[in-house]
Scaffold this active site. Sequence first.
Site, PDB file in Angstrom:
ATOM      1  N   LYS A 190       0.836  -1.210   0.000  1.00  0.00           N
ATOM      2  CA  LYS A 190       0.000   0.000   0.000  1.00  0.00           C
ATOM      3  C   LYS A 190       0.871   1.260   0.000  1.00  0.00           C
ATOM      4  CE  LYS A 190      -4.239  -1.521  -0.180  1.00  0.00           C
ATOM      5  NZ  LYS A 190      -4.313  -2.892   0.174  1.00  0.00           N
TER       6      LYS A 190
ATOM      7  N   LYS B 219      -2.573 -10.664  -8.742  1.00  0.00           N
ATOM      8  CA  LYS B 219      -3.882 -11.241  -8.412  1.00  0.00           C
ATOM      9  C   LYS B 219      -5.028 -10.395  -8.947  1.00  0.00           C
ATOM     10  CE  LYS B 219      -4.722  -8.884  -4.061  1.00  0.00           C
ATOM     11  NZ  LYS B 219      -5.426  -8.900  -2.805  1.00  0.00           N
TER      12      LYS B 219
ATOM     13  N   LYS C  14      -9.694  -5.347  -6.930  1.00  0.00           N
ATOM     14  CA  LYS C  14     -10.379  -4.114  -7.345  1.00  0.00           C
ATOM     15  C   LYS C  14      -9.395  -2.981  -7.598  1.00  0.00           C
ATOM     16  CE  LYS C  14     -12.822  -5.352  -3.966  1.00  0.00           C
ATOM     17  NZ  LYS C  14     -13.776  -5.873  -2.992  1.00  0.00           N
TER      18      LYS C  14
END
Length: 332
Positions: A112, A195, A198
Amino acid sequence: MKETVVSGIRPTGKLHLGNYFGAVSNFVKMQHEYNCYFFIADLHSLTTHPTPQDLNGYVKHVLVEYLACGIDPEACTIYIQSDVPEVAELYLYLNMNAYLGELERSTSFKDKIRSHPDNVNAGLLTYPSLMAADILLHHATKVPVGKDQEQHLEMTRTFGNRFNRLYNKEYFPEAYAFSYSDKLVKVPGLDGKGKMGKSEGDGNCIYLADSPEIIRKKVSRAVTDGGPTAENQTKPEAIQNLFDLMSIVSSPDTLAHYNDLYNKMAIRYGDFKKQLAEDMIIANNPIRERIEDIANDTDYLRKVAHTGAEKARESAQKTIKEVRELIGFKPF
Ligand code: AMP
């Protein structure tokens, strides 16, 4: 006594095949075997600062999609995380014994920081403590999640054991990641790397609500290459990802057929993708049709959320009462 299971999904958009095969398909099976709590992780989703309208809409989406996938509110407890304020209280206690170094080492936190360097907030750093609170609140021992959550489960065990040692009582059990398949599932995306997720963009994801036309279009645009250049060669990541997707949605015979064509350098990616898209549509269609029906039944959705919150709070309040006593919050 049945073992307890807890798991949740963040309402940051519609559910995709990664959520389904990594988590929700296991929820549906587990609900009849275990004492299950499945929640919509709206507190977790605040790290990305959704607008109130988006947040509200996505919470409804996930609830509708849980039900459309076959999660049965009579068989388990379905609730919205923010309806259970005890989660936030346990999160606070766990944070007192979660150390900066270990939180900073979490792989998802490091990811992140890389992807959103402008929004490295404390909620993101302490995400593992909130996840631990979700799990420990109900004394869960099994957590159906995809491969990406394995490290968070390890941190949950660390925080639970640390609490037990600090207050000198074997209070919280250890929780382990669970999947019916022999290993935790990682559903790849369509963009040739990593992967399905969203945050990787809409083109990378097949959503449960996607129509057959959209699925065909997305799969036809999936990243491939010029084709194999030697017999039996190792597949590059983008191609291996499509084969992994096929292994999830297609029959073993279909998978073996295309593997064979690839190994003989006779594969035509157009045909391969068409087959993959059709098998995804078959997997998705019944869920998509139910999504449309359930989404219109607001009274039912309200009732499910209300009953779920009551059931979840009963278990949560018992834990918080005991935790407060262990910590020393009690009358003189
Ligand atoms: P999230 O959308 O990050 O809240 O994830 C919710 C659940 O879906 C977690 O159990 C994840 O492990 C699972 N999940 C999300 N994406 C994938 C994926 N691509 N493959 C397998 N599981 C996934």
